[in-house]
Design a protein around this motif. Structure first.
Motif, short mmCIF file in Angstrom:
data_model
loop_
_atom_site.label_atom_id
_atom_site.label_comp_id
_atom_site.label_asym_id
_atom_site.label_seq_id
_atom_site.Cartn_x
_atom_site.Cartn_y
_atom_site.Cartn_z
N ILE A 62 0.86 -1.18 0.00
CA ILE A 62 0.00 0.00 0.00
C ILE A 62 0.90 1.23 0.00
CG2 ILE A 62 -0.25 -0.08 2.52
CD1 ILE A 62 -3.12 1.09 2.07
N THR A 77 -3.07 0.51 -3.95
CA THR A 77 -2.84 -0.81 -3.35
C THR A 77 -2.46 -1.80 -4.44
OG1 THR A 77 -5.20 -1.31 -3.50
CG2 THR A 77 -4.40 -0.47 -1.40
N GLY A 130 -2.61 -5.73 -1.47
CA GLY A 130 -2.64 -4.58 -0.58
C GLY A 130 -4.01 -4.28 -0.01
#
Length: 265
Positions: free
Chosen positions: A51, A76, A80
């Protein structure tokens, strides 16, 4: 593609996210409770996998407790996931393969998120029982809320947007076409196509879509629960400071249990 096939695709995608979360349960996970007043920023409370925020042409990895400022872009990766909190206690979850702008409009903090791609789940807190107006935008829709839990997903490059209301009410408007908005109640959803008028809302019969959404979210939280099992409580992602396993606050993890006695002969 028919509505039924779209519906099946959404459920299938959410179940796949749930499976991904369970498969990555051994991925390092870090969590903590909220800090002091954020003054318009958002704080990363819980995360797993990749992230980042965009700075110039580069992605800069976020760590636990990092602050995201207005107009920053959150990205992300395939694994993520992150939970962010703002100063009024409201939170938003960003799911895998998403690209989200936090408070794109600095002049109006009611504009909470702009979703370019991927999925978010938003939990807006009431302020003293009063309405807490916020907006989430996508390239095809504007979602207005007062205090509720809802999910928004930009499904494809054509900016097709799915909005599902879990709690409270949300108002959905088409961003590019004039027309009356749709007000969603719990368990109702609507899909917005960029080049078509706003569709009628649909009741999530038997709660299938809502259960799939919650399963995906709960599975990602399970990663945090597994990482702190026996080491304190988690509230939307947090090891209690000073609890067993919190080495950052000076407490080593608990020792392993003694081996079992040898079998009797």
């Amino acid at each position: 593609m028919t509505r039924t096939r779209h519906y099946a695709r959404v459920v299938s995608t959410l179940l796949a996210v749930s499976l991904l979360a369970m498969l990555c349960a051994n991925t390092p996970m870090r969590a903590q409770f909220a800090g002091p007043e954020l003054n318009g920023a958002a704080k990363l409370m819980t995360f797993t996998g990749q992230i980042s925020v965009v700075r110039g042409d580069d992605l800069w990895a976020l760590n636990l407790g990092d602050i995201v400022q207005p107009q920053q872009v959150i990205v992300t990766g395939a694994d993520g996931y992150g939970v962010f909190q703002i100063s009024d206690g409201s939170t938003f979850e960003v799911f895998p393969k998403s690209r989200v702008v936090f408070r794109q409009n600095r002049g109006d903090w009611k504009d909470l998120l702009e979703i370019w791609l991927g999925k978010v789940r938003v939990h807006i807190e009431h302020l003293g029982g009063l309405p807490n107006n916020n907006k989430v935008r996508t390239p095809s829709a504007v979602i207005s809320v007062r205090g509720t839990i809802f999910d928004v997903e930009v499904e494809d490059e054509d900016a097709t947007t799915l909005v599902l209301d879990e709690e409270g009410q949300v108002e959905v408007r088409h961003l590019l076409r004039a027309g009356e908005p749709r007000v969603l109640n719990p368990g109702e959803w609507v899909r917005i196509y960029k080049n078509e008028p706003l569709a009628q809302k649909v009741i999530d019969k038997n709660g299938l879509l809502q259960r799939a959404v919650r399963a995906a979210s709960d599975a990602l939280y399970q990663v945090a629960l597994d990482s702190t099992r026996g080491g304190g409580a988690i509230a939307r992602g947090g090891t209690t400071p000073g609890s067993p396993g919190d080495t950052k606050n000076g407490n080593p993890p608990p020792p392993p249990p003694p081996p079992p006695p040898p079998p009797a002969h």
